[in-house]
Design a protein around this motif. Structure first.
Motif, mmCIF file in Angstrom:
data_model
loop_
_atom_site.group_PDB
_atom_site.id
_atom_site.type_symbol
_atom_site.label_atom_id
_atom_site.label_comp_id
_atom_site.label_asym_id
_atom_site.label_seq_id
_atom_site.Cartn_x
_atom_site.Cartn_y
_atom_site.Cartn_z
ATOM 1 N N GLU A 155 -37.915 30.180 2.960
ATOM 2 C CA GLU A 155 -38.011 28.848 3.528
ATOM 3 C C GLU A 155 -38.410 27.861 2.447
ATOM 4 O O GLU A 155 -39.205 28.167 1.553
ATOM 5 N N ARG A 156 -37.843 26.675 2.534
ATOM 6 C CA ARG A 156 -38.159 25.595 1.606
ATOM 7 C C ARG A 156 -39.409 24.876 2.092
ATOM 8 O O ARG A 156 -39.518 24.519 3.268
ATOM 9 N N VAL A 157 -40.376 24.662 1.193
ATOM 10 C CA VAL A 157 -41.580 23.909 1.533
ATOM 11 C C VAL A 157 -41.707 22.721 0.586
ATOM 12 O O VAL A 157 -41.315 22.797 -0.581
ATOM 13 N N TRP A 158 -42.224 21.639 1.107
ATOM 14 C CA TRP A 158 -42.441 20.430 0.315
ATOM 15 C C TRP A 158 -43.607 19.676 0.936
ATOM 16 O O TRP A 158 -43.446 18.905 1.860
ATOM 17 N N LEU A 159 -44.798 19.949 0.437
ATOM 18 C CA LEU A 159 -46.000 19.287 0.924
ATOM 19 C C LEU A 159 -46.249 18.024 0.099
ATOM 20 O O LEU A 159 -46.353 18.093 -1.133
ATOM 21 N N ASP A 204 -47.674 19.238 -8.657
ATOM 22 C CA ASP A 204 -48.245 18.123 -9.394
ATOM 23 C C ASP A 204 -49.099 17.301 -8.436
ATOM 24 O O ASP A 204 -49.330 17.713 -7.300
ATOM 25 N N ARG A 205 -49.572 16.152 -8.883
ATOM 26 C CA ARG A 205 -50.478 15.360 -8.050
ATOM 27 C C ARG A 205 -49.825 14.847 -6.778
ATOM 28 O O ARG A 205 -50.500 14.570 -5.790
ATOM 29 N N GLY A 206 -48.513 14.700 -6.805
ATOM 30 C CA GLY A 206 -47.843 14.098 -5.664
ATOM 31 C C GLY A 206 -47.310 15.072 -4.647
ATOM 32 O O GLY A 206 -47.102 14.699 -3.489
ATOM 33 N N SER A 207 -47.094 16.338 -5.041
ATOM 34 C CA SER A 207 -46.456 17.252 -4.099
ATOM 35 C C SER A 207 -46.589 18.700 -4.549
ATOM 36 O O SER A 207 -46.894 18.996 -5.707
ATOM 37 N N ILE A 208 -46.324 19.592 -3.603
ATOM 38 C CA ILE A 208 -46.210 21.028 -3.847
ATOM 39 C C ILE A 208 -44.912 21.446 -3.174
ATOM 40 O O ILE A 208 -44.785 21.353 -1.953
ATOM 41 N N SER A 209 -43.941 21.890 -3.967
ATOM 42 C CA SER A 209 -42.622 22.165 -3.394
ATOM 43 C C SER A 209 -42.021 23.414 -4.001
ATOM 44 O O SER A 209 -42.359 23.821 -5.124
ATOM 45 N N GLY A 210 -41.116 24.033 -3.245
ATOM 46 C CA GLY A 210 -40.427 25.218 -3.733
ATOM 47 C C GLY A 210 -39.938 26.098 -2.605
ATOM 48 O O GLY A 210 -39.828 25.663 -1.457
ATOM 49 N N ASP A 211 -39.648 27.354 -2.934
ATOM 50 C CA ASP A 211 -39.121 28.330 -1.979
ATOM 51 C C ASP A 211 -40.109 29.478 -1.815
ATOM 52 O O ASP A 211 -40.668 29.971 -2.809
ATOM 53 N N VAL A 212 -40.291 29.907 -0.564
ATOM 54 C CA VAL A 212 -41.243 30.975 -0.269
ATOM 55 C C VAL A 212 -40.606 31.959 0.693
ATOM 56 O O VAL A 212 -40.036 31.554 1.722
ATOM 57 N N ASP A 213 -40.670 33.236 0.359
ATOM 58 C CA ASP A 213 -40.268 34.288 1.282
ATOM 59 C C ASP A 213 -41.466 34.540 2.193
ATOM 60 O O ASP A 213 -42.449 35.167 1.791
ATOM 61 N N THR A 214 -41.391 34.037 3.415
ATOM 62 C CA THR A 214 -42.541 34.107 4.315
ATOM 63 C C THR A 214 -42.848 35.526 4.781
ATOM 64 O O THR A 214 -43.886 35.758 5.404
ATOM 65 N N LYS A 215 -41.945 36.454 4.489
ATOM 66 C CA LYS A 215 -42.238 37.862 4.786
ATOM 67 C C LYS A 215 -43.229 38.417 3.769
ATOM 68 O O LYS A 215 -44.114 39.202 4.103
ATOM 69 N N LEU A 216 -43.078 37.971 2.496
ATOM 70 C CA LEU A 216 -43.974 38.416 1.440
ATOM 71 C C LEU A 216 -45.220 37.537 1.327
ATOM 72 O O LEU A 216 -46.322 38.018 1.074
ATOM 73 N N TYR A 217 -45.023 36.235 1.487
ATOM 74 C CA TYR A 217 -46.131 35.282 1.383
ATOM 75 C C TYR A 217 -46.102 34.360 2.610
ATOM 76 O O TYR A 217 -45.435 33.320 2.591
#
Length: 376
Positions: A217-221, A337-350
């Motif tokens: 899943e793609r996350v972008w906080l 970085d200061r503005g965001s945390i973004s990327g791809d995460v395998d929610t089964k593993l993490y």
């Protein structure tokens, strides 16, 4: 005697004329070779500097057909656009330019797309793979007028974008080209890119054999100043992750972490300058500096899961030496970085609880290393 007197008179009568000619020549020479002439010559020899306003752009594109979303980013240029379909012909949009974040929505009616939001108003219309984008984008008190053409190259993901100040080429995996920084702001570039991503999402719906459930899943906080009781917050409403910190003492924060359907309360401490610790229920996660990078070790409590805890051992590596980082490991890839945390995460593993726990430690780090008086 008469001859001598005649010679003297002849010379004396000629001297004024000779003296006048010499003065005339000297004055002309001064006019030709004086300081003014030197300045003119120097100016002619040194051409005026030409400003290099063109900026190169290379955005990597990620399409997640199962989640009906697409993301494009150039982390070096600090431009990012994310689009997710919420309903049929309706998309939510998140944009980042430098450390500024914007939100908007795209609505489609027939072959007509409209992007509107914070400082955004763009229209895209056309048919048979050819579109025209026009409108305006406002950022930091400056308005960019947008007028560009889009033409299809060889498939529904590949286009040429060309206009006054913008030239881009797109395909399924990248968007690259250049833009004139005097005519196009970064936010305007991201706005144009978001419309193209909406087309990619629309055209890239999975085929029947691709509709299996995917764990990645793609996350972008997006990070911002706190709302309500929080000092600082980071949230991704799409992924349903929200993290809030409230400073209670020097180097100590109350933490509230929502991830999926779980919610936990805890505390982040920075009693040791190189160590940050999160304790929340059965979560005990530590981020400790090691040679310029940080190690993330410990356990994270999981709710509504088959196992109660998730062991974590990751490394937070420095990216550009500007207090930006990345995490790269099997099943997880995050840029921070200061503005965001973004990327791809395998929610089964993490699971998302891990992402929320890591985010809380990162937020505390940036609060203790503020980039501006307000922390972010």
């Amino acid at each position: 005697m008469i001859k001598i007197l005649s010679a003297v008179l002849l010379v004396s009568s000629a001297c004024p004329a000779f003296s006048f000619d010499l003065q005339t020549v000297n004055a002309a020479g001064i006019e030709r070779t004086g300081p003014a002439a030197v300045e003119v010559t120097a100016a002619a020899e040194v051409p005026a500097a030409v400003k290099a306003a063109s900026q190169y752009l290379w955005m990597s594109v990620s399409n997640n057909a199962a989640m009906k979303e697409a993301d494009a980013n150039d982390y070096g240029a600090r431009i990012e656009a994310r689009v997710r379909e919420t309903f049929q012909d309706s998309y939510d949009v998140s944009l980042r330019s430098d450390l500024n974040n914007s939100w908007g929505s795209i609505r489609k009616s027939g072959t007509y797309y409209t992007l509107s939001g914070s400082g955004l108003y763009l229209n895209m219309s056309g048919s048979n793979g050819s579109y025209f984008i026009n409108g305006n984008v406002s950022e930091n008190g400056h308005t960019t007028q947008v007028s560009v053409n889009v033409s299809k190259r060889f498939d529904d993901f590949s286009y040429n974008i060309f206009g006054n100040g913008l030239n881009l080429y797109t395909d399924r995996n990248s968007i690259n080209g250049n833009y004139d920084t005097d005519r196009f702001s970064k936010k305007a570039v991201a706005g144009v890119v978001s419309l193209l991503l909406a087309v990619q999402v629309e055209k890239g719906q999975p085929k029947h054999e691709e509709k299996a459930v995917r764990n990645t899943e793609r996350v972008w906080l997006i990070t911002r100043g706190g709302m309500g009781w929080n000092t600082v917050e980071a949230s991704d409403p799409f992924a349903r992750i929200t993290v809030g910190l409230r400073k209670i003492f020097d180097r100590e924060y109350d933490a509230e972490i929502e991830a999926g359907g779980s919610r936990v309360y805890g505390r982040v401490s920075n009693f040791f300058s190189s160590r940050y610790e999160l304790r929340a229920g059965r979560t005990d996660l530590r981020m400790e500096e090691w040679a310029g990078s940080y190690e993330l070790t410990g356990t994270v409590e999981l709710q509504n899961a088959e196992k109660p805890e998730q062991a974590v051992k990751l490394e937070l590596r420095s990216r550009f030496g500007d207090q930006s980082f990345y995490i790269q490991d099997t099943g997880i890839s995050l840029n921070i970085d200061r503005g965001s945390i973004s990327g791809d995460v395998d929610t089964k593993l993490y699971p998302k609880e891990v992402v929320g726990a890591v985010t809380s430690l990162v937020l505390a780090f940036y609060q203790e290393h503020p980039g501006n008086p307000n922390g972010f």
